[in-house]
Scaffold this motif. Structure first.
Motif, short mmCIF file in Angstrom:
data_model
loop_
_atom_site.label_atom_id
_atom_site.label_comp_id
_atom_site.label_asym_id
_atom_site.label_seq_id
_atom_site.Cartn_x
_atom_site.Cartn_y
_atom_site.Cartn_z
N LYS A 171 0.70 -0.88 -0.14
CA LYS A 171 -0.29 -0.09 0.34
C LYS A 171 1.00 1.12 0.03
N VAL A 172 1.85 1.13 0.83
CA VAL A 172 2.85 2.33 0.35
C VAL A 172 4.30 2.16 0.27
N GLN A 173 4.58 1.51 -0.28
CA GLN A 173 5.86 1.06 -1.05
C GLN A 173 6.00 2.16 -2.22
N GLY A 174 7.61 2.58 -2.03
CA GLY A 174 7.55 2.81 -3.24
C GLY A 174 7.53 5.26 -2.47
N LEU A 175 6.50 5.14 -1.45
CA LEU A 175 6.27 6.53 -1.24
C LEU A 175 6.88 6.97 -1.19
N TYR A 176 7.85 6.74 -0.16
CA TYR A 176 9.00 8.02 0.94
C TYR A 176 9.79 8.13 -0.40
N VAL A 177 10.57 7.27 -1.27
CA VAL A 177 11.37 7.95 -2.33
C VAL A 177 10.29 8.48 -3.52
N ALA A 178 8.89 8.39 -3.93
CA ALA A 178 8.39 9.46 -4.70
C ALA A 178 8.89 10.76 -4.33
N LYS A 179 8.32 11.20 -2.49
CA LYS A 179 8.33 12.24 -1.46
C LYS A 179 9.71 12.61 -2.54
N LEU A 180 10.44 12.10 -2.06
CA LEU A 180 12.44 12.50 -2.24
C LEU A 180 12.13 12.90 -3.61
N VAL A 181 11.78 12.36 -4.68
CA VAL A 181 11.95 12.61 -5.77
C VAL A 181 11.59 14.09 -6.31
N ARG A 182 10.09 14.11 -5.22
CA ARG A 182 9.28 15.23 -5.53
C ARG A 182 10.44 16.23 -4.79
N SER A 183 10.18 15.93 -4.12
CA SER A 183 11.33 17.06 -3.24
C SER A 183 13.31 17.87 -3.63
N PHE A 184 13.72 16.79 -4.52
CA PHE A 184 14.78 16.77 -5.01
C PHE A 184 14.46 18.23 -6.55
N CYS A 185 13.28 17.40 -7.34
CA CYS A 185 12.86 17.84 -8.59
C CYS A 185 12.67 19.79 -8.19
N ARG A 186 11.89 19.32 -7.10
CA ARG A 186 11.50 21.03 -7.09
C ARG A 186 12.72 21.68 -6.10
N SER A 187 13.65 21.48 -6.16
CA SER A 187 14.03 22.25 -4.83
C SER A 187 15.30 22.83 -5.25
N SER A 188 15.79 23.04 -6.95
CA SER A 188 16.78 22.55 -6.97
C SER A 188 17.46 23.93 -7.31
N SER A 189 18.81 24.62 -7.19
CA SER A 189 18.91 26.29 -7.11
C SER A 189 20.36 26.07 -7.66
N ASP A 190 20.29 27.05 -8.26
CA ASP A 190 21.86 27.44 -8.42
C ASP A 190 23.24 27.68 -7.13
N SER A 191 23.15 27.71 -5.84
CA SER A 191 23.49 28.17 -4.99
C SER A 191 23.57 27.21 -4.07
N GLU A 192 24.62 25.69 -4.67
CA GLU A 192 24.63 24.57 -3.29
C GLU A 192 24.83 24.76 -2.01
N GLU A 193 25.03 25.89 -1.83
CA GLU A 193 25.19 26.55 0.17
C GLU A 193 23.30 26.43 0.36
N GLN A 194 21.87 26.24 -0.63
CA GLN A 194 20.71 26.37 -0.40
C GLN A 194 20.02 25.70 -0.62
#
Length: 343
Positions: free
Chosen positions: A135-158
């Protein structure tokens, strides 16, 4: 010293939040050195649960970040990482990131780094994939990928979620992880591939490694890979295309994404490991008949031929040559890229 350290660990669970905060700051400092790490590891039965409790209950107290940093340093030891997983550290980290990551980006960044260390052990990978619960398999991974793709920043510190790239490499080393990433309905691999354009080298390297690992499934999941050809081939071929401007004739045989990128001089991908990983991914794809047809359809052999001329790293040159040998062996290569197959 031993009695003092035992007392310090006890203070991590003190009723007074100021005492807890002061204690965890000292613990964080101790985990920054080998002697402190060794002493705390010897008391892991008490220290690890106390730090996890503090992490989960430290909302707004300021103790969460030093607790997370302490766990990051301790979890570099594989045995301690496995013990943390058994204590529920993966669930705790994901819960805190979800609840407080937006308000406390530094805390979220530390917890992502903790997950990198935890997914270096098998039990940590299984916990993050949520294996065993359909029921939840892969849910954590999907959340992390979503955050990964939404948070891209030109400044590595941020870039709060840049270390998700390393988590993706870790989980894609196992079949269950690759299956979740490549499931068409989830669309995770497509999102990940598109991050290859990032100027952040950690992201770029992690994406390359993840694609390469997923290509180990090319014999059974080739069509899923080729359904992403619009994004996949540029991600794999541009790093190994060299710096030259391609002729109009060469570019006329390529899709727009490749032809436009190769119509002008480019900065080389300096990291040889990225170049090698993309070539290894290409090799696993072109081992399959449909993969070779797709490779030819984007003028892939010509791109590798030109890129090989600029390559100086011996290991990367061998990776080019392995593909060239395969194409020649299949009777499809006009010109072999180089010498012998690497041992």
């Amino acid at each position: 010293m031993a009695d003092e350290l035992d007392e310090l660990i006890g203070f991590l669970s003190d009723r007074n939040p100021q005492v807890r905060s002061a204690a965890v700051d000292i613990v964080r400092g101790l985990t920054g050195g080998e002697d402190g790490l060794r002493a705390l590891a010897a008391r892991a039965d008490r220290a690890l649960p106390a730090l996890l409790r503090l992490l989960a209950s430290a909302a707004g107290s300021g103790a969460g970040e030093p607790a997370a940093d302490s766990l990051v340093n301790l979890s570099q030891d594989a045995a301690l990482a496995a013990r943390l997983v058994a204590l529920g550290a993966v669930d705790a980290a994901m819960d805190v990131v979800a609840r407080r990551g937006g308000e406390q980006p530094a805390l979220a960044r530390s917890l992502v780094m903790l997950l990198v260390n935890l997914t270096r052990v098998e039990s940590g990978i299984a916990a993050l994939l949520q294996v065993g619960d359909e029921k939840v398999q892969g849910l954590y991974v999907a959340k992390l990928v979503r955050s990964f793709c939404r948070s891209s920043s030109d400044s590595e510190e941020q870039d709060t979620f840049e270390y998700v790239a390393s988590i993706l490499v870790n989980i894609s080393k196992v079949e269950a992880g690759r299956r979740i990433l490549m499931e068409p309905k989830r669309g995770l691999l497509k999102q990940i591939i598109r991050q290859f354009d990032s100027t952040n080298q950690l992201r770029k390297k992690g994406v390359a490694g993840t694609i390469r690992n997923c290509c180990f499934e090319a014999d059974t999941q080739l069509q899923n890979l080729l359904s992403l050809a619009e994004y996949l081939w540029p991600a794999l071929l541009l790093p190994v295309a060299g710096k030259k401007i391609y002729s109009e004739e060469d570019r006329s045989k390529m899709p727009l994404e490749l032809s436009s990128a190769l119509s002008h001089e480019r900065e080389a991908v300096e990291d040889s490991e990225i170049r090698q990983q993309t070539l290894e991914a290409i090799y696993m794809i072109v081992l399959q008949d449909d993969g070779r047809r797709s490779f030819w359809s984007v003028n892939g052999p010509r791109i590798l031929q030109v890129g090989y001329e600029d390559e100086e790293d011996p290991k990367v040159m061998e990776a080019y040559e392995l593909i060239g040998s395969l194409l020649v062996g299949k009777g499809e290569g006009e010109q072999e890229l180089g010498g012998e197959k690497p041992q």
